[in-house]
Design a protein around this motif. Structure first.
Motif, PDB file in Angstrom:
ATOM      1  N   GLU A  37      19.098  14.663 -22.547  1.00 31.82           N
ATOM      2  CA  GLU A  37      19.574  13.671 -21.165  1.00 31.82           C
ATOM      3  C   GLU A  37      19.229  12.264 -21.508  1.00 31.82           C
ATOM      4  O   GLU A  37      19.993  11.469 -21.315  1.00 31.82           O
ATOM      5  N   GLN A  39      17.713  12.091 -14.229  1.00 35.94           N
ATOM      6  CA  GLN A  39      18.738  13.139 -13.828  1.00 35.94           C
ATOM      7  C   GLN A  39      19.610  12.451 -12.888  1.00 35.94           C
ATOM      8  O   GLN A  39      20.912  12.793 -12.520  1.00 35.94           O
ATOM      9  N   THR A  64      22.582  10.749 -15.510  1.00 30.65           N
ATOM     10  CA  THR A  64      23.328  11.828 -16.577  1.00 30.65           C
ATOM     11  C   THR A  64      24.726  12.181 -16.030  1.00 30.65           C
ATOM     12  O   THR A  64      25.449  12.447 -17.131  1.00 30.65           O
TER      13      THR A  64
END
Length: 194
Positions: free
Chosen positions: A100, A58, A61
Motif C-alpha cells: 500500500e 486506503q 491507494t
C-alpha cells in the motif's frame, strides 16, 4: 553580473513566490494538523489544509478515489506540485502494508509534476509513548517504520523526512493537535520543508 540591492530583493521575492504552493500533500487529519500549523507559522511552499480528514492509506491507494479528486482540485488551483509529502496515516483496524505504501508513492507521482520530489513520513509520534486511539497501540510507530523503510528503498526514490512529534500537552483528544500542537507541528514542517 551584479544586481542592485532593490533588483536582488525583487529577484529573491520572485523566486520565493515561484515556490509558493508547490508542495502538495496526502494524508489524513494528522496531515491537516501539520498543514494548518505550517500555514499559521507563515509557511508558503506547502498547500494549506484541503479537507483530507479521515483519508487514511486506503483512501489513497485507488488513483481515482475521492481523496485524489480533492488533491487534483488543489493541483488545478496551484499547478501540479513539484513535490509531494506523503504522510502514512492509518486506522487501527485497517493498518498498512508495504504494498500500500508503494501504491501511495506511485499515485503521488501520477498526480504530480513530472520528476516531482516525493517526501514521506508517518503520523506524528507522541512524547512519553502515548497512543493515538484511532491508529491503535503501536499504530503511529508502524507508520513511521513504513516511511523509514520506503526512504531506504532506493527503487522508490523517496526522501524520509523523519518523525513529527507531539508533546503530551499538545494533544486535544488523544490523537489530534490542540493549538499548541498545531504550532509545534507547523514549526517542525517549516524546518523540514522551508
Amino acid at each position: 553580473m551584479h544586481l542592485p540591492l532593490a533588483s536582488l530583493a525583487l529577484a529573491m521575492a520572485g523566486r520565493a513566490a515561484a515556490q509558493d504552493h508547490t508542495l502538495g500533500f496526502i494524508g489524513c487529519s494528522m496531515a491537516e494538523n501539520v498543514a494548518t500549523g505550517y500555514v499559521a507559522a507563515g509557511g508558503q511552499r506547502m498547500w494549506g489544509p484541503y479537507g483530507t480528514g479521515g483519508a487514511v492509506v486506503q483512501s489513497w491507494t485507488n488513483s481515482a478515489s475521492a481523496s485524489w479528486r480533492s488533491f487534483d482540485a488543489q493541483a488545478a488551483k496551484y499547478g501540479l506540485p513539484t513535490a509531494v509529502w506523503v504522510q502514512i496515516c492509518i486506522f487501527a483496524q485497517a493498518g498498512v502494508s508495504y504494498d500500500e505504501v508503494n501504491q501511495l508513492i506511485a499515485n503521488a507521482r501520477e498526480h504530480a509534476a513530472p520528476d516531482a520530489e516525493i517526501y514521506i513520513s508517518g503520523q506524528p509520534l507522541y512524547e512519553g509513548g502515548a497512543t493515538c486511539f484511532l491508529a491503535g497501540q503501536g499504530g503511529a510507530e508502524l507508520t513511521d517504520e513504513m516511511a523509514a523503510r520506503a526512504g531506504e528503498d532506493e527503487a522508490l526514490n523517496v526522501t524520509y523526512v523523519g518523525k513529527f512529534w507531539l508533546g503530551n500537552v499538545e494533544v486535544a483528544d488523544g490523537c489530534h493537535a490542540n493549538a499548541a500542537g498545531l504550532t509545534a507541528l507547523g514549526a517542525q514542517a517549516l524546518e523540514i520543508f522551508g
